[in-house]
Write a protein that holds these residues in place. Structure first.
Motif, PDB file in Angstrom:
ATOM      1  N   ASN A 144      10.315  -1.876   7.692  1.00  0.00           N
ATOM      2  CA  ASN A 144      10.714  -2.095   9.080  1.00  0.00           C
ATOM      3  C   ASN A 144      11.599  -3.333   9.174  1.00  0.00           C
ATOM      4  O   ASN A 144      11.176  -4.431   8.841  1.00  0.00           O
ATOM      5  CB  ASN A 144       9.470  -2.279   9.956  1.00  0.00           C
ATOM      6  CG  ASN A 144       9.817  -2.338  11.430  1.00  0.00           C
ATOM      7  OD1 ASN A 144      10.806  -1.755  11.862  1.00  0.00           O
ATOM      8  ND2 ASN A 144       9.015  -3.037  12.209  1.00  0.00           N
ATOM      9  N   LEU A 153       5.143   5.633   7.911  1.00  0.00           N
ATOM     10  CA  LEU A 153       4.818   4.244   8.181  1.00  0.00           C
ATOM     11  C   LEU A 153       6.058   3.383   7.993  1.00  0.00           C
ATOM     12  O   LEU A 153       6.810   3.549   7.042  1.00  0.00           O
ATOM     13  CB  LEU A 153       3.729   3.729   7.227  1.00  0.00           C
ATOM     14  CG  LEU A 153       3.422   2.225   7.305  1.00  0.00           C
ATOM     15  CD1 LEU A 153       2.774   1.864   8.637  1.00  0.00           C
ATOM     16  CD2 LEU A 153       2.549   1.778   6.142  1.00  0.00           C
ATOM     17  N   THR A 169       6.775  -0.781   7.864  1.00  0.00           N
ATOM     18  CA  THR A 169       6.061  -2.052   7.772  1.00  0.00           C
ATOM     19  C   THR A 169       6.994  -3.136   7.252  1.00  0.00           C
ATOM     20  O   THR A 169       7.977  -2.839   6.554  1.00  0.00           O
ATOM     21  CB  THR A 169       4.835  -1.935   6.847  1.00  0.00           C
ATOM     22  OG1 THR A 169       4.207  -3.223   6.711  1.00  0.00           O
ATOM     23  CG2 THR A 169       5.229  -1.441   5.471  1.00  0.00           C
ATOM     24  N   THR A 170       6.705  -4.382   7.592  1.00  0.00           N
ATOM     25  CA  THR A 170       7.479  -5.511   7.077  1.00  0.00           C
ATOM     26  C   THR A 170       6.855  -6.098   5.814  1.00  0.00           C
ATOM     27  O   THR A 170       7.325  -7.104   5.299  1.00  0.00           O
ATOM     28  CB  THR A 170       7.581  -6.628   8.135  1.00  0.00           C
ATOM     29  OG1 THR A 170       6.263  -7.048   8.498  1.00  0.00           O
ATOM     30  CG2 THR A 170       8.321  -6.150   9.370  1.00  0.00           C
ATOM     31  N   SER A 171       5.809  -5.462   5.320  1.00  0.00           N
ATOM     32  CA  SER A 171       5.079  -5.994   4.164  1.00  0.00           C
ATOM     33  C   SER A 171       5.339  -5.156   2.923  1.00  0.00           C
ATOM     34  O   SER A 171       4.982  -3.972   2.873  1.00  0.00           O
ATOM     35  CB  SER A 171       3.573  -6.021   4.468  1.00  0.00           C
ATOM     36  OG  SER A 171       2.821  -6.267   3.306  1.00  0.00           O
ATOM     37  N   SER A 192       2.055  -3.967   1.454  1.00  0.00           N
ATOM     38  CA  SER A 192       1.509  -2.761   2.084  1.00  0.00           C
ATOM     39  C   SER A 192       2.175  -1.511   1.528  1.00  0.00           C
ATOM     40  O   SER A 192       1.509  -0.503   1.261  1.00  0.00           O
ATOM     41  CB  SER A 192       1.709  -2.824   3.599  1.00  0.00           C
ATOM     42  OG  SER A 192       0.946  -3.866   4.164  1.00  0.00           O
TER      43      SER A 192
END
Length: 306
Positions: free
Chosen positions: A208, A232, A234-236, A239
């Protein structure tokens, strides 16, 4: 040019208030009268009045306003370079002066670039045994934001996917960033290759970001090769790696990240029927950057595995 005796030189310096010079250095560093006022717990008008006195004594405007920031003149650049070492030396002689030897550099990166830059840069600092410490921050970046961070002296160097063009900033390409498609090694749905049909129907974990370049290339891939949204965003990176390793999901990450963590997360790289986009990583910094940072970046590159 006649050389003045030392005593006469010292007498001539009494015409200049040292406080004005220290105030000048603070304004030069942060680019804002109001911020200097907050730092010193005095009124902005007091800072402005002191700056006006120094301008009169130096016979130069010293700073010009550009939006909300003050940009130094050529004379101010020269003045700062000459008096900062002197003020730093005087500060160390004060009885209550800090004994901290390290010079802290503030580093900004886009989040997904952090694992590509920060570990290697930290390793180089340790290897050089230099008096540098890093403060690392992440932010959603674009050319305007990078220029603001550097001109406002909020950052010493910024790593991003943007090549910034500015008269008072330098920008250099560090490396190319190659992306790869990954899956868990024991993923029963995929071998070493995915077809267009398999990719179209796959559960895909994505990163993201507000990076315009990545959003643009992702939209092209999605429009041509995807039939559904990613499961999904995500900025991780952690993850993404964890989810891909524990599910049948696929993920797209930089090849260097894959090379570093493939063994830890039991991952494999998949060949794709289309070429994934490639991005370049750039470092941006002010042209008056000190020699320590120049030496740090001189031969530093974000190398991708071969």
């Amino acid at each position: 040019m006649q050389t003045l005796p030392v005593s006469e030189k010292i007498v001539s310096l009494t015409r200049i208030d040292l406080n004005l010079l220290t105030l000048f250095c603070l304004i030069y560093s942060v680019g804002s009268i109001s911020r200097v006022a907050d730092m010193l717990d005095i009124s902005p008008s007091a800072v402005s009045q002191s700056l006006r006195k120094l301008r009169e004594q130096m016979g130069d405007n010293l700073f010009v306003r550009s939006g909300n920031i003050l940009l130094p003149t050529v004379y101010a650049d020269e003045l700062y370079d000459n008096i900062l070492p002197i003020i730093d030396k005087l500060a160390t002689l004060l009885p209550l002066s800090s004994q901290i030897k390290k010079r802290r550099l503030t580093l900004y990166t886009e989040s997904f670039i952090s694992p590509l830059v920060v570990p290697d840069l930290t390793e180089k600092i340790v290897r050089m045994n230099s008096d540098i410490s890093l403060l690392h921050r992440t932010a959603d970046l674009n050319e305007a934001k990078i220029t603001e961070l550097l001109n406002m002296r909020q950052a010493d160097v910024v790593f991003s996917t943007f090549s910034v063009e500015s008269s008072n900033l330098s920008c250099q390409k560090m490396s190319d960033m190659t992306l790869v498609l990954i899956a868990a090694k024991d993923n029963p749905l995929y071998g070493d290759t995915v077809t267009e049909e398999m990719f179209r129907e796959a559960n895909l974990v994505g990163y993201n970001t507000k990076n315009e370049k990545i959003i643009y290339h992702r939209s092209i891939v999605d429009k041509k090769f995807r039939s559904s949204e990613r499961c999904l965003l995500t900025t991780s990176f952690a993850s993404i790696l964890l989810i891909v390793s524990q599910t049948d999901c696929l993920g797209i990450i930089p090849e260097k990240v894959f090379s570093t963590y493939a063994g830890m997360y039991n991952l494999k790289k998949l060949d794709t029927p289309f070429t994934l986009p490639q991005f370049s990583i750039y470092s941006s910094f002010r042209k008056e950057m000190n020699k320590l940072l120049y030496s740090l970046l001189a031969d530093f590159s974000v190398n991708n595995p071969t």
